[in-house]
Design an enzyme around this catalytic site. Structure first.
Site, short mmCIF file in Angstrom:
data_model
loop_
_atom_site.label_atom_id
_atom_site.label_comp_id
_atom_site.label_asym_id
_atom_site.label_seq_id
_atom_site.Cartn_x
_atom_site.Cartn_y
_atom_site.Cartn_z
N ASN A 128 0.87 -1.18 0.00
CA ASN A 128 0.00 0.00 0.00
C ASN A 128 0.91 1.22 0.00
OD1 ASN A 128 -1.76 2.07 0.53
ND2 ASN A 128 -2.29 1.39 2.60
N LYS B 218 0.13 4.28 -0.13
CA LYS B 218 -0.46 5.46 0.54
C LYS B 218 -0.25 6.71 -0.36
CE LYS B 218 0.14 3.07 4.87
NZ LYS B 218 0.28 3.11 6.30
N HIS C 35 -9.19 1.15 5.23
CA HIS C 35 -7.85 1.27 5.83
C HIS C 35 -7.94 2.16 7.07
CE1 HIS C 35 -3.70 2.37 6.52
NE2 HIS C 35 -3.40 1.24 5.90
N GLU D 7 -6.29 4.52 8.12
CA GLU D 7 -6.14 5.97 7.88
C GLU D 7 -7.44 6.57 7.33
OE1 GLU D 7 -2.55 5.40 5.65
OE2 GLU D 7 -1.63 4.77 7.53
N GLU E 84 -4.91 -4.97 10.55
CA GLU E 84 -3.81 -4.03 10.76
C GLU E 84 -4.04 -3.31 12.09
OE1 GLU E 84 -1.92 -2.82 6.72
OE2 GLU E 84 -3.58 -1.49 7.14
N GLY F 6 3.27 2.06 10.73
CA GLY F 6 4.24 3.14 10.56
C GLY F 6 4.99 3.50 11.82
N SER G 17 4.06 -2.42 10.10
CA SER G 17 5.52 -2.51 10.22
C SER G 17 6.09 -3.84 9.73
CB SER G 17 5.96 -2.21 11.66
OG SER G 17 5.63 -0.88 12.01
P1 13P Z 1 3.55 0.20 7.55
O1 13P Z 1 4.02 -1.09 6.90
O2 13P Z 1 4.29 1.40 7.06
O3 13P Z 1 3.48 0.06 9.03
O4 13P Z 1 2.02 0.42 7.05
C1 13P Z 1 1.11 -0.61 7.17
C2 13P Z 1 -0.11 -0.26 6.43
O5 13P Z 1 -0.86 0.61 6.85
C3 13P Z 1 -0.39 -0.94 5.16
O6 13P Z 1 -1.68 -0.71 4.71
#
Ligand code: 13P
Length: 259
Positions: A9, A11, A104, A106, A175, A181, A221
């Site tokens: 992803n 983002k 997601h 976010e 997740e 992150g 992560s």
């Molecule tokens: P990270 O791998 O940067 O922690 O992000 C995970 C994520 O949100 C994937 O959709």
């Protein structure tokens, strides 16, 4: 036997030029790795990337393997209309995009998308024949106050209400928000505990056959050096990777570690 699904992803990263560079670089490494190339060719492994909307067309044009999946990070549930800034399912279908991330964390936490709202997106996507990757997960506060299982159950029950779909046209990604992150990965055992719970909940909602076949991914992560331990868990079929999917060098290492 469930397939392995490795997804990146991106983002709000990797614009058009970087997407092109990624696909070319990734393709060169993929073709030089017999084991990985075979795993993709036999569909034992599915590799997907979810670029930002603007990079979708270039990513599709430059993707190295016809079997590589390029999906969208979001979609609106309506076909068209006065929804400034939104992208519809027919628009994605014009590009032959068939996979879409929905819910997601976010989108849930920064943009306020609720289970009820996400339910509409899931229903529209499934009706249109798209494969959603439906994301669920608890915040740190929810984990610490002991409500993680309730929160995830509600995300599944309310989000998937009335969603009628085959197991091979739906993917769930767990997740934990606190692991995204932050560099804090859930331990493989913690991730397995929730993914197992997700599968049990899906069994209650859709029956044993569906639960046995639906793919469940872990995200938060994920890096080349923790992928194998995560993938060794019985209820984890793949990974959804953020930061470590932005560069083709680390993303391909994750793909290799996953098989
Ligand atoms: P990270 O791998 O940067 O922690 O992000 C995970 C994520 O949100 C994937 O959709």
């Amino acid at each position: 036997m469930r397939k392995i699904f490795v997804a990146g992803n991106w983002k709000m990263n990797n614009g058009i030029a970087v997407a092109e560079d990624f696909m070319k670089g990734f393709g060169a490494l993929l073709e030089n790795d017999d084991k990985l190339f075979r795993a993709v060719g036999t569909k034992q492994l599915q590799i997907a990337v979810f670029p930002p909307f603007l990079s979708l067309a270039k990513s599709l044009e430059c993707k190295p393997d016809p079997l590589m999946i390029v999906g969208a990070q979001n979609v609106n549930d309506k076909e068209s209309g006065a929804y400034t800034g939104e992208v519809s399912i027919p628009m994605l279908q014009e590009l032959e995009v068939k996979y879409v991330l929905i819910g997601h964390s976010e989108r849930r936490h920064i943009f306020g998308e609720t289970n009820e709202f996400l339910n509409k997106k899931l229903i529209s996507s499934v009706k249109a024949g798209m494969t959603p990757v439906y994301c669920v997960g608890e915040t740190l506060e929810e984990r610490e106050n002991g409500t993680a299982f309730d929160v995830i159950k509600a995300q599944l029950v309310e989000g998937m209400k009335g969603v009628s779909v085959a197991a091979d046209k739906f993917i769930i990604a767990y997740e934990p928000v606190w692991a995204i992150g932050t560099g804090k990965t859930a331990t493989p055992a913690d991730a397995e505990e929730i993914c197992k719970f997700v599968r049990e909940t899906i069994k209650e909602l859709y029956g044993a056959d569906f639960a046995e076949n639906v793919l469940i991914l872990y995200g938060g992560s994920v890096k080349p050096d923790n992928t194998a331990d995560i993938m060794a868990q019985p209820d984890i079929d793949g990974v959804l990777v953020g930061g470590a999917s932005l560069k083709y060098g680390s993303f391909i290492e994750i793909c290799k570690a996953a098989i």
